[in-house]
Write a protein that holds these residues in place. Structure first.
Motif, mmCIF file in Angstrom:
data_model
loop_
_atom_site.group_PDB
_atom_site.id
_atom_site.type_symbol
_atom_site.label_atom_id
_atom_site.label_comp_id
_atom_site.label_asym_id
_atom_site.label_seq_id
_atom_site.Cartn_x
_atom_site.Cartn_y
_atom_site.Cartn_z
ATOM 1 N N ASN A 72 4.684 15.130 31.592
ATOM 2 C CA ASN A 72 5.139 16.810 31.693
ATOM 3 C C ASN A 72 4.547 17.131 33.054
ATOM 4 O OD1 ASN A 72 5.065 19.284 30.327
ATOM 5 N ND2 ASN A 72 2.924 19.319 30.655
ATOM 6 N N THR A 135 5.992 21.928 30.763
ATOM 7 C CA THR A 135 5.735 22.586 29.492
ATOM 8 C C THR A 135 5.853 24.319 29.753
ATOM 9 O OG1 THR A 135 4.461 21.078 28.326
ATOM 10 C CG2 THR A 135 4.161 23.585 27.336
ATOM 11 N N GLU A 136 5.217 24.645 30.790
ATOM 12 C CA GLU A 136 5.405 26.019 31.341
ATOM 13 C C GLU A 136 6.558 26.505 32.199
ATOM 14 O OE1 GLU A 136 1.717 27.412 33.403
ATOM 15 O OE2 GLU A 136 0.343 26.883 31.726
#
Length: 670
Positions: A72, A135-136
């Protein structure tokens, strides 16, 4: 210590791998020990890294960029995190699994555990890093609290490009390479607007800031916020007559020793830069006391007695048992390497000290050292510069009787004549914007802002017309946080401005990282440890400058380490002899001018006015010009040469093709 680079394409198209490699190759000097790159699939994000191995020398294990085990996060880091072993142990005990022994990797695990805001509170050292969170779908560009490590970024038609140096950005074929009118003007007056560069649309991450780049609906939204600032107490909060001097003296000693001890951490030998000043002598003395082995000290010697500090440096080296390496420079050395130095500084320099330090980093590299401790930052924390003493007298001693004020005035007139026209203005200069913002115009910016009337006519007419109403003082003042100035002592306000302008834009740039890393040499300024700095900010102004002694509290803290002559000596700013002091240097300047400031070269670049440039040289050669004006003209001529050389390096030269050539020569391929 390394170099980082990266691309964030807004529509998710994968960066070209060879472009990332080329961006690393053009900063091979920052990281000659290897390179790496990573592209995260379907994100449009790729980072690259040129490595200078200092912590965890294993080539494979310590190779960046790092990808988190869950895929990630992507990280590329330049610099050093101190006290990382303690942090690593705490994270491991909490369940983190590290892939390397590198200090850099702690960022990934801190971020996963605490988020970015709290992560930054744990980081101690000099650093710049990029962190992408899939993720962001967000990229963070982070720079250390004082701006010791550089980090630049720009927006292209397809996304954001960032890197440790401007040439890294310019290696990307979509990045525009063009001077801005304001950027050109600021190159000629030395002081820059914080966060800007000489080039159109190219920015720096400000010290103590995070630049956040978030993708929303196929567009990149760029924002910036400050996570740390220079925060002096309110003037009313300082202790009064009951102040305990010894408490502050002991506190400075304790915090400085701790900062030095942390910076001796490395898997390679660590040396010290040594001038004849209190700052570097203190660093060497503490390093020698804390180390089990003799410290190697490196000193620059000049062939002009008024600027040479080697006798005191030799005395300090002998007292500490240091192995002493002296590089002696003569009149031929400095301007012979001026062009090469500008390739690394990527901005103009007013004094050839930058060249001297470029040559010194070369010698450090040649004798097998990668790391040195330095004394930068002491003058900023403890009010060592002549401009601070002047502002203390003018604005911070209203309570003194007239007899004592007259004694101060005589002292100011007597001292520091060597720097009038350079570090001190020839005449008082008032900036209405600074006066409105902080109550007075700090003496530290006056010599540069006062050059505006000389600089403007030197700019080519087509560019000059856009600058007729430009106010450099206003542009700089607007970047300063008013809440950090309100209610502060005048000396604190003056120091705040210097730290935000000249420390970051000059001392840590063309006098620090850029010329040090030109030869793969990491400099560690112990005084800029933020724990020490936050303590120093609390030292009352009258203990920083006491009577005629600047840096009083530091002198007392280091008294047992310093030679007696140095303990008693007044501040001597470290500079290289200007061109007017030596006919051979002036001839070297003229030789450069024949090439870079010829009518043909000036016309091709379109930056300067040839006739006005000629008049500057004619005035410099006039015997009627006073010395302090010649000092100012020396600086201005260095800037004129600098902008023309920058044009040659970064606009006339095909930088993307040069980056590809460097990659081919190194055998660095995707």
């Amino acid at each position: 210590m390394c170099g980082i680079a990266g691309i964030f394409n807004q529509h998710g198209q994968a960066p070209q791998p060879q472009t990332l490699v080329n961006m690393a190759a053009i900063m091979h000097h920052r990281g000659p020990d290897g390179f790496g790159y990573q592209i995260l699939k379907d994100t449009g994000v790729g980072f690259s890294h040129a490595r200078l191995s200092i912590i965890d020398l294993n080539e494979q294990r310590g190779r960046q960029p790092f990808v988190s085990t869950d895929g990630n996060l992507l990280l590329a880091h330049n610099g050093e995190f101190y006290d990382f072993k303690r942090i690593r142990a705490e994270l491991t005990a909490a369940g983190a699994r590290f892939q390397s022994k590198s200090d850099s990797e702690i960022v990934l695990h801190l971020y996963q555990a605490y988020g970015l805001a709290e992560t930054l509170t744990h980081l101690r050292g000099e650093f710049a890093f990029s962190l992408y969170d899939q993720t962001e779908d967000c990229l963070y560009l982070v720079r250390d609290r004082f701006g010791i490590k550089p980090l630049y970024y720009t927006m292209t038609e397809t996304g954001v490009v960032f890197g440790s140096e401007l040439k890294v950005l310019f290696a990307h074929p979509e990045v525009t390479r063009e001077f801005s009118d304001e950027g050109l003007y600021h190159q000629l007056i030395q002081v820059m607007v914080p966060g800007t560069t000489a080039f159109q649309g190219v920015y720096q991450v400000p010290p103590g800031h995070v630049v956040k780049i978030k993708r929303r609906h196929g567009q990149l939204d760029i924002s910036s916020h400050c996570y740390w600032d220079v925060n002096f107490p309110l003037e009313s909060d300082y202790p009064g007559a009951e102040v305990n001097e010894q408490e502050y003296i002991d506190g400075v000693r304790k915090h400085l020793l701790e900062a030095v001890q942390h910076r001796l951490t490395a898997d390679v030998p660590v040396g010290c830069y040594l001038s004849g000043g209190i700052d570097s002598c203190a660093i060497l003395g503490l390093s020698a006391a804390a180390s089990q082995h003799p410290i190697k000290a490196f000193t620059i010697g000049f062939d002009a007695d008024a600027y040479d500090e080697t006798p005191i440096a030799e005395e300090m080296a002998a007292a500490t048992g240091a192995e002493h390496h002296i590089m002696r420079l003569n009149s031929d050395d400095l301007y012979d390497h001026f062009v090469a130095t500008i390739w690394h500084t990527e901005r103009t320099i007013y004094n050839t000290l930058g060249v001297a330090k470029y040559l010194m980093s070369q010698q450090v590299n040649q004798v097998g050292y990668k790391v040195v401790l330095t004394g930068e930052g002491s003058d900023e924390l403890f009010a060592g510069y002549p401009a601070f003493r002047k502002d203390m007298f003018l604005h911070g001693l209203d309570h003194l009787p007239e007899s004592e004020r007259q004694a101060w005035q005589q002292l100011l007139e007597k001292n520091n004549q060597l720097f009038k026209g350079a570090m001190l203005a020839r005449e008082e200069f008032i900036s209405p914007a600074f006066n409105a913002k902080m109550g007075f115009t700090p003496s530290c910016v006056q010599p540069w802002l006062s050059c505006g009337e000389q600089a403007l006519p030197l700019i080519a007419a087509k560019r000059r017309q856009y600058l007729e109403d430009y106010d450099a003082g206003k542009a700089i003042a607007e970047t300063l946080d008013e809440t950090m100035l309100q209610g502060r002592h005048p000396l604190d306000r003056a120091q705040y401005v210097w730290i935000k302008t000249m420390l970051e834009g000059q001392i840590l740039t063309w006098g620090g990282d850029r010329v040090d890393m030109a030869h793969s040499m990491e400099a560690r300024p112990a005084f800029l440890d933020h724990h020490l700095a936050e303590y120093a900010f609390k030292v009352p102004p009258h203990l920083r400058i006491k009577g005629n002694k600047e840096k009083y509290v530091l002198r007392e803290a280091m008294r047992g380490l310093l030679p007696e002559v140095l303990y008693k000596r007044e501040k001597f700013a470290f500079m290289a002899p200007p061109a007017h002091t030596d006919p051979a240097k002036w001839q070297a300047v003229l030789k450069l001018a024949q090439h870079y400031l010829s009518a043909e070269a000036i016309a091709e670049a379109g930056l300067l006015d040839y006739q006005q440039v000629q008049e500057v040289f004619q005035r410099h050669e006039s015997e009627q010009v006073p010395i302090d004006e010649k000092v100012q003209l020396d600086a201005l001529i260095n800037h004129l040469l600098g902008v023309q050389i920058m044009h040659h390096h970064f606009i006339k030269t095909d930088v993307p093709a040069l980056a590809q050539q460097r990659a081919d020569e190194l055998g660095w391929h995707a």
